[in-house]
Every structure is written in structure tokens, then in C-alpha cells.
Motif scaffolding. Structure first.
Motif, PDB file in Angstrom:
ATOM      1  N   THR A  86       6.008   7.023  -5.795  1.00  0.00           N
ATOM      2  CA  THR A  86       5.389   5.935  -5.169  1.00  0.00           C
ATOM      3  C   THR A  86       5.985   4.745  -5.244  1.00  0.00           C
ATOM      4  O   THR A  86       6.666   4.662  -6.515  1.00  0.00           O
ATOM      5  CB  THR A  86       3.994   5.985  -5.590  1.00  0.00           C
ATOM      6  OG1 THR A  86       3.248   5.174  -4.678  1.00  0.00           O
ATOM      7  CG2 THR A  86       3.524   5.676  -6.954  1.00  0.00           C
ATOM      8  N   THR A 126       5.472  -2.333  -3.554  1.00  0.00           N
ATOM      9  CA  THR A 126       6.209  -3.268  -3.045  1.00  0.00           C
ATOM     10  C   THR A 126       5.474  -4.192  -2.063  1.00  0.00           C
ATOM     11  O   THR A 126       4.518  -3.557  -1.306  1.00  0.00           O
ATOM     12  CB  THR A 126       7.401  -2.754  -2.423  1.00  0.00           C
ATOM     13  OG1 THR A 126       8.104  -3.756  -1.619  1.00  0.00           O
ATOM     14  CG2 THR A 126       7.086  -1.759  -1.484  1.00  0.00           C
ATOM     15  N   PRO A 144       7.852  -3.288   2.422  1.00  0.00           N
ATOM     16  CA  PRO A 144       7.853  -1.695   2.275  1.00  0.00           C
ATOM     17  C   PRO A 144       9.115  -1.457   3.379  1.00  0.00           C
ATOM     18  O   PRO A 144       9.742  -0.253   3.184  1.00  0.00           O
ATOM     19  CB  PRO A 144       6.472  -1.245   3.164  1.00  0.00           C
ATOM     20  CG  PRO A 144       6.009  -2.509   3.730  1.00  0.00           C
ATOM     21  CD  PRO A 144       6.363  -3.652   2.777  1.00  0.00           C
ATOM     22  N   GLU A 145       9.427  -2.179   4.502  1.00  0.00           N
ATOM     23  CA  GLU A 145      10.622  -1.802   5.234  1.00  0.00           C
ATOM     24  C   GLU A 145      11.962  -1.860   4.480  1.00  0.00           C
ATOM     25  O   GLU A 145      12.580  -0.894   4.729  1.00  0.00           O
ATOM     26  CB  GLU A 145      10.643  -2.845   6.398  1.00  0.00           C
ATOM     27  CG  GLU A 145       9.509  -2.965   7.113  1.00  0.00           C
ATOM     28  CD  GLU A 145       8.283  -4.115   6.583  1.00  0.00           C
ATOM     29  OE1 GLU A 145       8.687  -4.382   5.612  1.00  0.00           O
ATOM     30  OE2 GLU A 145       7.486  -4.129   7.402  1.00  0.00           O
ATOM     31  N   TRP A 158      12.145  -0.578   1.538  1.00  0.00           N
ATOM     32  CA  TRP A 158      12.353   0.394   0.421  1.00  0.00           C
ATOM     33  C   TRP A 158      12.281   1.858   1.240  1.00  0.00           C
ATOM     34  O   TRP A 158      12.532   2.726   0.681  1.00  0.00           O
ATOM     35  CB  TRP A 158      11.282   0.066  -0.441  1.00  0.00           C
ATOM     36  CG  TRP A 158      11.719  -0.668  -1.504  1.00  0.00           C
ATOM     37  CD1 TRP A 158      11.484  -2.214  -1.165  1.00  0.00           C
ATOM     38  CD2 TRP A 158      12.443  -0.746  -2.777  1.00  0.00           C
ATOM     39  NE1 TRP A 158      11.848  -2.915  -2.050  1.00  0.00           N
ATOM     40  CE2 TRP A 158      12.570  -2.167  -3.059  1.00  0.00           C
ATOM     41  CE3 TRP A 158      13.150   0.244  -3.332  1.00  0.00           C
ATOM     42  CZ2 TRP A 158      13.387  -2.586  -4.484  1.00  0.00           C
ATOM     43  CZ3 TRP A 158      13.798  -0.119  -4.625  1.00  0.00           C
ATOM     44  CH2 TRP A 158      13.928  -1.404  -5.135  1.00  0.00           C
ATOM     45  N   SER A 159      11.671   1.838   2.321  1.00  0.00           N
ATOM     46  CA  SER A 159      11.280   2.987   3.116  1.00  0.00           C
ATOM     47  C   SER A 159      12.447   3.900   3.677  1.00  0.00           C
ATOM     48  O   SER A 159      12.455   5.100   3.695  1.00  0.00           O
ATOM     49  CB  SER A 159      10.327   2.838   4.178  1.00  0.00           C
ATOM     50  OG  SER A 159      10.733   1.878   5.130  1.00  0.00           O
ATOM     51  N   LYS A 176       5.314   7.438  -1.220  1.00  0.00           N
ATOM     52  CA  LYS A 176       4.084   6.718  -0.925  1.00  0.00           C
ATOM     53  C   LYS A 176       4.419   5.284  -1.262  1.00  0.00           C
ATOM     54  O   LYS A 176       4.990   4.745  -2.328  1.00  0.00           O
ATOM     55  CB  LYS A 176       3.117   7.294  -1.555  1.00  0.00           C
ATOM     56  CG  LYS A 176       1.688   6.446  -1.372  1.00  0.00           C
ATOM     57  CD  LYS A 176       0.602   7.167  -2.335  1.00  0.00           C
ATOM     58  CE  LYS A 176      -0.546   6.285  -2.300  1.00  0.00           C
ATOM     59  NZ  LYS A 176      -1.779   6.670  -2.941  1.00  0.00           N
ATOM     60  N   LEU A 177       4.198   4.472  -0.223  1.00  0.00           N
ATOM     61  CA  LEU A 177       4.353   2.891  -0.372  1.00  0.00           C
ATOM     62  C   LEU A 177       3.047   2.433  -0.783  1.00  0.00           C
ATOM     63  O   LEU A 177       1.919   2.508   0.126  1.00  0.00           O
ATOM     64  CB  LEU A 177       4.884   2.093   0.854  1.00  0.00           C
ATOM     65  CG  LEU A 177       6.366   2.979   1.397  1.00  0.00           C
ATOM     66  CD1 LEU A 177       6.911   2.192   2.447  1.00  0.00           C
ATOM     67  CD2 LEU A 177       7.304   2.695   0.043  1.00  0.00           C
ATOM     68  N   PRO A 209       0.872  -1.359  -1.643  1.00  0.00           N
ATOM     69  CA  PRO A 209       0.649  -2.919  -1.490  1.00  0.00           C
ATOM     70  C   PRO A 209       0.799  -3.219  -3.034  1.00  0.00           C
ATOM     71  O   PRO A 209      -0.035  -2.831  -3.952  1.00  0.00           O
ATOM     72  CB  PRO A 209      -0.217  -3.203  -0.945  1.00  0.00           C
ATOM     73  CG  PRO A 209      -0.793  -2.197   0.098  1.00  0.00           C
ATOM     74  CD  PRO A 209      -0.155  -0.992  -0.607  1.00  0.00           C
TER      75      PRO A 209
END
Length: 271
Positions: free
Chosen positions: A49, A52, A55-56, A58-59, A66-67, A69
Motif C-alpha cells: 500500500t 500519497t 497517486p498517478e 506512483w501507480s 493499494k493507493l 490518500p
């Protein structure tokens, strides 16, 4: 009584909404550094997980993660993950200790926590130039740049969160800009503008930034008439406690001094 928030969540949301893909180069660098550090661990992580606000960024590198907030209360379940990464957000947390504690609780036994954020040497040149300019023109200072923690303070978060085998290291990133306005545009594109609750909320006159540019050029020059600026990334790692991990020796259990050990080693090499 609830303590006042250092950072304004509404201002943070607005700053991040203005961020652009061209400003994500430090996010991408931080992500690449985390990947290199994970390679050295030599372990396959199956439940990852990432905490962040971007998210863009790191994805792509962690498509199955799992991202989450980076809110005050993280959407993490206790003991569910073998790797938790807190990605470029601790420097803007109202409760950084609480953030690391929550991440640690989300780890399985012998799970790994990794964090990266801006450290205390970030934007020291900009901070100095603005301070001198504002003192010259106004006779006082306003909170304009986030007070960022030094590596020792950030490393202490790991121990306070109860993580084992804590490690903290830093990466200094020297950069140069055409002028202070170029730097501030980059900070806006990064989503890293001033979000402190106590920030000045009225319009800042251009003369202040013009004076800061003069100070910047005189005190922190770079090649080709540019100005020098430093970014400081601090990397943190620690493990959820487990019986298999190395343990420190009990006080008083050492049977020989370091000097004796070195002399014995030297003697054995001589033989």
C-alpha cells in the motif's frame, strides 16, 4: 482543546489541483529511489500500500498496490500489508508521528515501512532570500516556506512508532533556475506551494520577489547567470517487530573492548 493545524487542507487540495505532469520529476525520482532500495531488500512483497497525494506518479511503478490518500486518518487496516510506503507527504502532515504509527500498525509482522519526503535542507536558498527581502522591505517575516524536519528528527519517528532496525538517509539534489519566478512556477507545478494555515492570505507585491531575486543572484549564483537551489529527499525504513530479527545485546554483556577486538584481528592477519 484541539491544537491548531499547521497546514490548511483546503489550500493543500487547491495546490495539488494546480499541479501538472511536468512538475512531477521529483515524485518520479523519489519513486525510482524507493524501487532501488527495495531491490536491495531482496524480498517479494505481495500486499503493498502507498500513502500519497499524487497517486498517478506512483501507480505506474506499483500497479498492483493499494493507493491511500495522505489524510490525517489513513484508510489502513491493522496487520494487512507486508510493505507500506509513505510517499512524499510527511513534510505536509499535521501529525507525522501519527502517520508513521498508523503505517506501522498496518504492517504484518516483519513487514517493511518505507518513507520519503522533503528534508530540512530543501529550499534553504529560497528561504534565506525571501527572509532577507522581507526584512529589508517590511521589517519582519511571514511564514512562506514549510518548516521541514532534519534527517535526525525524521529518523526518530521510526523509533517512536515502534519500528525495528530503523534507517534514515538523505539525497541532496542540486538544481539551478533562470530566476526566482522560474523556481516558483516549478513549485506550483509540483503542487508544493505554501499551504501553512498562518500564511499571508493577501496579495504579495512584486517588489518583494524582485528584491528576493537580487539577494538570490548575489548569494546563491549558479553557472550562466542562473540561481542555485537545493532539494533534499529523506528516505526512511523500518520493520514491524518479529522474533527472527537481530536483537541488540543486553547492556554489560560485552566481554572485550573494541581495542582488544581490533588487536586480535590485527594479530591473526599478521599470522
Amino acid at each position: 482543546m484541539t491544537a491548531p493545524l499547521l497546514f490548511d487542507p483546503n489550500a493543500q487540495a487547491e495546490a495539488r489541483a494546480r499541479a501538472r505532469a511536468t512538475g512531477m520529476f521529483l515524485q518520479e525520482l523519489a519513486c525510482a529511489e524507493i524501487i532501488e532500495r527495495l531491490k536491495a531488500v531482496n524480498r517479494q512483497f505481495k500486499s503493498v500500500t502507498i500513502v500519497t497525494g499524487f497517486p498517478e506518479s506512483w501507480s505506474i511503478a506499483f500497479p498492483s498496490a493499494k493507493l491511500v490518500p495522505d489524510e490525517d486518518l489513513l484508510e489502513l487496516s491493522p496487520g494487512q500489508h507486508d510493505l507500506v510506503i509513505h510517499a512524499m507527504a510527511l513534510h505536509h502532515c499535521n501529525d507525522p508521528i501519527g502517520q508513521v504509527v498508523q503505517c506501522g500498525r498496518a504492517l504484518k509482522p516483519d513487514g517493511l515501512f518505507m518513507g520519503v519526503c522533503f528534508g530540512g535542507q530543501t529550499l534553504t536558498e529560497l528561504r534565506s532570500a525571501l527572509s532577507i527581502a522581507e526584512t529589508d522591505l517590511r521589517g519582519g517575516l511571514s511564514p512562506r516556506i514549510t518548516p521541514m524536519a532534519e534527517i535526525r528528527e525524521l529518523g526518530a519517528l521510526l523509533q517512536r512508532a515502534g519500528l525495528a532496525l530503523p534507517v534514515a538517509d538523505s539525497l541532496k539534489i542540486p538544481t539551478s533556475y533562470c530566476d526566482i519566478y522560474h523556481l516558483m512556477r516549478d513549485l506550483r507545478d509540483m503542487g508544493e506551494t505554501n499551504i501553512m494555515t498562518a500564511r499571508q492570505k493577501t496579495f504579495t507585491c512584486k517588489s518583494l520577489f524582485d528584491r528576493a531575486q537580487e539577494v538570490f543572484a548575489a548569494e546563491f549564483p549558479s553557472d550562466g547567470g542562473r540561481i542555485a537551489c537545493t532539494f533534499d529527499l529523506v528516505f526512511l525504513s523500518g520493520w514491524a517487530p518479529h522474533a527472527s530479527q537481530p536483537k541488540a545485546l543486553k547492556p554489560g554483556s560485552v566481554t572485550k573492548s573494541l581495542q582488544q577486538a581490533l588487536e586480535e584481528a590485527k594479530s591473526s592477519l599478521g599470522n
